[in-house]
Design a protein around this motif. Structure first.
Motif, mmCIF file in Angstrom:
data_model
loop_
_atom_site.group_PDB
_atom_site.id
_atom_site.type_symbol
_atom_site.label_atom_id
_atom_site.label_comp_id
_atom_site.label_asym_id
_atom_site.label_seq_id
_atom_site.Cartn_x
_atom_site.Cartn_y
_atom_site.Cartn_z
ATOM 1 N N LEU A 1 0.838 -1.299 0.121
ATOM 2 C CA LEU A 1 -0.088 -0.099 -0.134
ATOM 3 C C LEU A 1 0.962 1.202 -0.015
ATOM 4 O O LEU A 1 1.697 1.229 0.937
ATOM 5 N N GLU A 2 0.778 2.168 -1.026
ATOM 6 C CA GLU A 2 1.332 3.515 -1.016
ATOM 7 C C GLU A 2 0.255 4.509 -0.791
ATOM 8 O O GLU A 2 -0.763 4.449 -1.449
ATOM 9 N N ALA A 3 0.392 5.403 0.328
ATOM 10 C CA ALA A 3 -0.375 6.383 0.536
ATOM 11 C C ALA A 3 0.543 7.663 0.698
ATOM 12 O O ALA A 3 1.546 7.667 1.323
ATOM 13 N N GLY A 4 -0.199 8.903 0.454
ATOM 14 C CA GLY A 4 0.482 10.019 0.274
ATOM 15 C C GLY A 4 -0.307 10.608 1.617
ATOM 16 O O GLY A 4 -1.479 11.050 1.556
ATOM 17 N N TRP A 5 0.537 11.176 2.557
ATOM 18 C CA TRP A 5 -0.057 11.991 3.630
ATOM 19 C C TRP A 5 0.409 13.466 3.690
ATOM 20 O O TRP A 5 1.481 13.891 3.403
ATOM 21 N N THR A 6 -0.443 14.068 3.888
ATOM 22 C CA THR A 6 -0.026 15.859 4.044
ATOM 23 C C THR A 6 -0.941 16.243 5.166
ATOM 24 O O THR A 6 -2.098 16.017 5.414
ATOM 25 N N LEU A 7 -0.244 16.920 5.909
ATOM 26 C CA LEU A 7 -0.539 17.617 7.225
ATOM 27 C C LEU A 7 -0.715 19.475 6.843
ATOM 28 O O LEU A 7 0.518 19.642 6.545
ATOM 29 N N ARG A 8 -1.852 19.943 7.110
ATOM 30 C CA ARG A 8 -1.835 21.326 6.920
ATOM 31 C C ARG A 8 -2.526 22.151 8.085
ATOM 32 O O ARG A 8 -3.217 21.395 8.759
ATOM 33 N N ARG A 9 -1.989 23.334 8.132
ATOM 34 C CA ARG A 9 -2.368 24.091 9.219
ATOM 35 C C ARG A 9 -3.994 24.334 8.970
ATOM 36 O O ARG A 9 -4.133 24.898 7.849
ATOM 37 N N GLY A 10 -4.657 24.495 9.780
ATOM 38 C CA GLY A 10 -6.272 24.710 9.521
ATOM 39 C C GLY A 10 -6.563 26.142 9.326
ATOM 40 O O GLY A 10 -7.100 26.297 8.576
ATOM 41 N N ALA A 11 -5.780 27.022 9.828
ATOM 42 C CA ALA A 11 -6.058 28.391 9.676
ATOM 43 C C ALA A 11 -5.359 28.996 8.251
ATOM 44 O O ALA A 11 -6.028 29.955 7.700
ATOM 45 N N THR A 12 -4.179 28.620 8.010
ATOM 46 C CA THR A 12 -3.496 29.089 6.914
ATOM 47 C C THR A 12 -3.641 28.231 5.667
ATOM 48 O O THR A 12 -3.189 28.474 4.713
ATOM 49 N N ASP A 13 -3.683 26.647 5.945
ATOM 50 C CA ASP A 13 -3.839 26.030 4.768
ATOM 51 C C ASP A 13 -2.251 25.608 4.319
ATOM 52 O O ASP A 13 -1.918 24.923 3.200
ATOM 53 N N ALA A 14 -1.360 25.909 5.130
ATOM 54 C CA ALA A 14 0.104 25.848 4.992
ATOM 55 C C ALA A 14 0.500 24.472 5.266
ATOM 56 O O ALA A 14 0.156 23.952 6.274
ATOM 57 N N ILE A 15 1.363 23.989 4.293
ATOM 58 C CA ILE A 15 1.433 22.445 4.363
ATOM 59 C C ILE A 15 2.752 22.303 5.374
ATOM 60 O O ILE A 15 3.656 23.039 5.377
ATOM 61 N N VAL A 16 2.514 21.536 6.492
ATOM 62 C CA VAL A 16 3.302 21.160 7.538
ATOM 63 C C VAL A 16 4.484 20.151 7.326
ATOM 64 O O VAL A 16 5.609 20.259 7.746
ATOM 65 N N TRP A 17 3.751 19.135 6.915
ATOM 66 C CA TRP A 17 4.509 17.869 6.328
ATOM 67 C C TRP A 17 3.897 17.183 5.236
ATOM 68 O O TRP A 17 2.630 17.072 5.541
ATOM 69 N N ARG A 18 4.740 16.499 4.510
ATOM 70 C CA ARG A 18 4.116 15.692 3.435
ATOM 71 C C ARG A 18 5.242 14.487 3.173
ATOM 72 O O ARG A 18 6.342 14.770 2.886
ATOM 73 N N GLU A 19 4.613 13.434 3.147
ATOM 74 C CA GLU A 19 5.296 12.093 2.570
ATOM 75 C C GLU A 19 4.474 11.057 2.079
ATOM 76 O O GLU A 19 3.347 10.815 2.479
ATOM 77 N N ALA A 20 5.150 10.439 1.303
ATOM 78 C CA ALA A 20 4.511 9.066 0.816
ATOM 79 C C ALA A 20 4.790 7.939 1.550
ATOM 80 O O ALA A 20 6.383 7.872 1.628
ATOM 81 N N ILE A 21 4.063 7.167 2.039
ATOM 82 C CA ILE A 21 4.561 5.922 2.828
ATOM 83 C C ILE A 21 4.088 4.716 2.144
ATOM 84 O O ILE A 21 2.966 4.630 1.981
ATOM 85 N N VAL A 22 5.068 3.927 2.042
ATOM 86 C CA VAL A 22 4.826 2.610 1.588
ATOM 87 C C VAL A 22 5.028 1.464 2.772
ATOM 88 O O VAL A 22 5.967 1.500 3.316
ATOM 89 N N SER A 23 3.871 0.580 2.692
ATOM 90 C CA SER A 23 3.932 -0.254 3.507
ATOM 91 C C SER A 23 3.531 -1.556 3.049
ATOM 92 O O SER A 23 2.984 -1.649 1.932
ATOM 93 N N ALA B 1 -2.607 -1.735 5.582
ATOM 94 C CA ALA B 1 -3.063 -0.381 6.068
ATOM 95 C C ALA B 1 -2.762 -0.232 7.627
ATOM 96 O O ALA B 1 -2.452 1.008 7.892
ATOM 97 N N ARG B 2 -2.732 -1.182 8.326
ATOM 98 C CA ARG B 2 -2.333 -0.841 9.832
ATOM 99 C C ARG B 2 -0.973 -0.479 9.913
ATOM 100 O O ARG B 2 -0.538 0.294 10.415
ATOM 101 N N ASN B 3 0.002 -1.264 9.142
ATOM 102 C CA ASN B 3 1.446 -0.751 9.244
ATOM 103 C C ASN B 3 1.305 0.651 8.538
ATOM 104 O O ASN B 3 2.292 1.584 9.116
ATOM 105 N N ASN B 4 0.823 1.035 7.389
ATOM 106 C CA ASN B 4 0.963 2.447 6.923
ATOM 107 C C ASN B 4 0.336 3.238 8.080
ATOM 108 O O ASN B 4 0.918 4.753 8.250
ATOM 109 N N ILE B 5 -0.875 3.155 8.720
ATOM 110 C CA ILE B 5 -1.265 4.089 9.729
ATOM 111 C C ILE B 5 -0.224 4.144 10.826
ATOM 112 O O ILE B 5 0.012 5.426 11.417
ATOM 113 N N ALA B 6 0.384 3.235 11.388
ATOM 114 C CA ALA B 6 1.228 3.260 12.378
ATOM 115 C C ALA B 6 2.758 4.229 12.172
ATOM 116 O O ALA B 6 2.800 4.919 12.810
#
Length: 175
Positions: A122-144, A159-164
């Motif tokens: 499973l490959e998933a792209g994770w993106t974390l943004r600030r709620g107020a500004t929509d600025a990207i704080v962290w982004r990464e593709a995780i392969v599990s 999926a469990r490994n990807n979430i962890a």
């Protein structure tokens, strides 16, 4: 001229094999359940006091026979339960009011199975943004991946490994 009908008894092993093969393929196409995608333990560094809203895209609602699948809703439920269990964030905002401190979007890119060894990746792209500004704080593709049990179990374990892994990486951030 009289034709002999073949004995059905000699085809019994073939018929049983075909039933087993079809049953195996049908069992592989069941959607992954969110309960089985929740990790049992977490590697957390920081337990963030902020809130988060979760969005999942890219999952498959229906899939051809024999292909493992993860729906957006099931992955989102597993991720929300995992955030609560790991306390990576203080709370997950699920209502429609825009009050979250962060927005976490997970896009399921590929879910691939290998017939030999029953491995699922499973490959998933994770993106974390600030709620107020929509600025990207962290982004990464995780392969599990996982080769646990049948294809459904391997899909749930991937999926469990990807979430962890995703939550472990988020817990290392200084927010």
């Amino acid at each position: 001229m009289k034709l002999d009908r073949p004995s059905l008894g000699r085809y019994a092993p073939l018929v049983l094999f075909l039933y087993a093969a079809v049953g195996s393929l049908l069992g592989c196409s069941a959607p992954a359940t969110f309960e089985h995608m929740i990790p049992t333990s977490f590697e957390t560094v920081n337990k963030h006091l902020q809130t988060v809203r979760v969005t999942v895209t890219g999952g498959q609602e229906s899939v051809p026979v024999g292909r493992p699948q993860i729906t957006d809703a099931a992955f989102a439920q597993a991720l929300i339960a995992s955030i609560a269990k790991s306390r990576t964030f203080s709370n997950v905002i699920e209502d429609q009011s825009p009050t979250e401190d962060y927005r976490l979007t997970v896009t399921l890119f590929t879910l691939d199975k290998r017939v030999f060894g029953q491995a699922v990746t499973l490959e998933a792209g994770w993106t974390l943004r600030r709620g107020a500004t929509d600025a990207i704080v962290w982004r990464e593709a995780i392969v599990s991946q996982s080769a646990e049990g049948n294809f459904q179990k391997a899909t749930e374990a991937a999926a469990r490994n990807n979430i962890a892994e995703g939550l472990a990486k988020i817990s290392k951030l200084n927010l």
